[in-house]
Enzyme design. Sequence first.
Site, PDB file in Angstrom:
ATOM      1  N   ASP A  79     -32.433 -62.398  23.583  1.00 22.32           N
ATOM      2  CA  ASP A  79     -32.131 -62.205  24.712  1.00 22.32           C
ATOM      3  C   ASP A  79     -30.889 -60.615  24.931  1.00 22.32           C
ATOM      4  O   ASP A  79     -29.739 -60.484  24.445  1.00 22.32           O
ATOM      5  CB  ASP A  79     -30.996 -62.577  26.040  1.00 22.32           C
ATOM      6  CG  ASP A  79     -30.614 -62.636  27.437  1.00 22.32           C
ATOM      7  OD1 ASP A  79     -31.384 -61.147  27.433  1.00 22.32           O
ATOM      8  OD2 ASP A  79     -29.977 -63.159  28.141  1.00 22.32           O
ATOM      9  N   ASP A  87     -36.730 -57.993  28.321  1.00 20.97           N
ATOM     10  CA  ASP A  87     -35.330 -57.909  27.723  1.00 20.97           C
ATOM     11  C   ASP A  87     -34.973 -59.175  27.180  1.00 20.97           C
ATOM     12  O   ASP A  87     -34.148 -60.013  26.718  1.00 20.97           O
ATOM     13  CB  ASP A  87     -34.418 -57.449  28.427  1.00 20.97           C
ATOM     14  CG  ASP A  87     -33.825 -58.513  29.136  1.00 20.97           C
ATOM     15  OD1 ASP A  87     -34.050 -59.626  29.719  1.00 20.97           O
ATOM     16  OD2 ASP A  87     -32.505 -58.114  29.549  1.00 20.97           O
ATOM     17  N   GLU A  88     -36.104 -60.180  27.295  1.00 14.97           N
ATOM     18  CA  GLU A  88     -36.608 -61.758  26.277  1.00 14.97           C
ATOM     19  C   GLU A  88     -36.982 -62.019  26.279  1.00 14.97           C
ATOM     20  O   GLU A  88     -38.431 -61.955  25.988  1.00 14.97           O
ATOM     21  CB  GLU A  88     -35.165 -62.246  27.636  1.00 14.97           C
ATOM     22  CG  GLU A  88     -34.334 -63.050  28.538  1.00 14.97           C
ATOM     23  CD  GLU A  88     -33.989 -63.721  29.046  1.00 14.97           C
ATOM     24  OE1 GLU A  88     -34.331 -64.759  29.223  1.00 14.97           O
ATOM     25  OE2 GLU A  88     -33.250 -63.387  30.397  1.00 14.97           O
TER      26      GLU A  88
HETATM   27 MG    MG Z   1     -30.314 -59.574  28.941  1.00 15.89          MG
END
Ligand code: MG
Length: 410
Positions: free
Chosen positions: A15, A109-110
């Site tokens: 993350d 973003d993960e």
């Molecule tokens: Mg994040």
Amino acid sequence: MGIYTMTERVVLHMDMDAFFASVEQRDNPELKDKPIAVIGSNERTVVVTSSYEARGLGVKTGMNKFEAKRICPHLIFVQANHEKYTRACQKIVKILYTFSPDLEVYSIDESFLDITGVIHLFGEPLTIGRKIKDAIKENLQLSCSVGIAPNKLLAKLASSHHKPDGLFQIKENEAQALLKDLAVEELWGIGRRTKEVLNSIGIFTCAQLAGADTLLLKARFGTWGESLKNMARGKDDSSVMPYGYEPKARSIGHSMTLPYDIRNQEEVLKYILELSDLVARRMRRENFSCNTVAVIFRYNDFQTFSHQKKLAYATDDTRRIYLHAAAIVKKTFLTKPIRLLGVSVSGLIKAQGESFLFEEDRRLTNLNKALDLVNERFGGAAVTFASLVNHKEYDKVISPSWRPSGTKKY
Ligand SMILES: [Mg+2]
């Protein structure tokens, strides 16, 4: 390395830390170490992400500009640059791929990475996590948090518990102790609504949920009740779904932020008709029919949920999609004003040429084709439904469910 047998999965969750804000701080030295908030471009925009400096001063995702500025007068607003974030995301994906092909890009973003099969190549799970963090830092000058666990649920928990710049592993035999006093809403998949219902029946911690009466949970949540219990025990057998191997059920959807918040069902239905038409047109253009219709609701406090309905048979007709979506709206008890609405269809199947089961279907198809043709020729919505005519223009913003192309939607 005999400790990790093939039956024991090792899942890694990566993350990025304050992703959009970190990219902006990286690219503009003047923003370094300062409280910044990344915002959208329209008037009703809100804080999409903020830097850790801003978070420390109380700025939260979802706040409007005035609220954020009141809390943090020195806050610097930066307009989101989605191309830039997408480019960074693509680079990150490339790096992750060098560690394992079992990669699920979960959002911009993960990502989840199943590293079970590559431990003999790269070393212990924590070593792999360290290498990934170092590679991202070196290539993108960005930091991320990594969680490692026997499944996705726990890996996500592991990364969130040591943010930012975290690296943390939860082993199978440690899960129970870790979950015991954890609030149910800390679990991935338990949103505010579920939390409220659970709290209302006296369930606050994972231990309480794990020990709850299955029948009681089923009465409240249907079949999901059992899954909730498993989640509270740290069990999750969902697999890391590699890029390109997602279920065929891709979806087509449109959503819009309304020009002002609405409560009135009739008004909601007007937008639902407009969205149904957009979705159905796109479906017809791509020669698909669908067998599931979903409506996405977002309240003005950003609580978001969706309800879906499976159809008796597949359709690509605007009116049919609208009627199903409208039925969902009518069944949904709206407790707050609506800020955003969406209609999405899934269970897509390629339309089968000209064989019609019913005469009515043939006529509908011809009507829809004619409407599409006129609209294409004259651009926009030249021919549209009467109730749409008095509609104002609306903003289309990138939604939090946005994924880099080719990855999972909703
Ligand atoms: Mg994040």
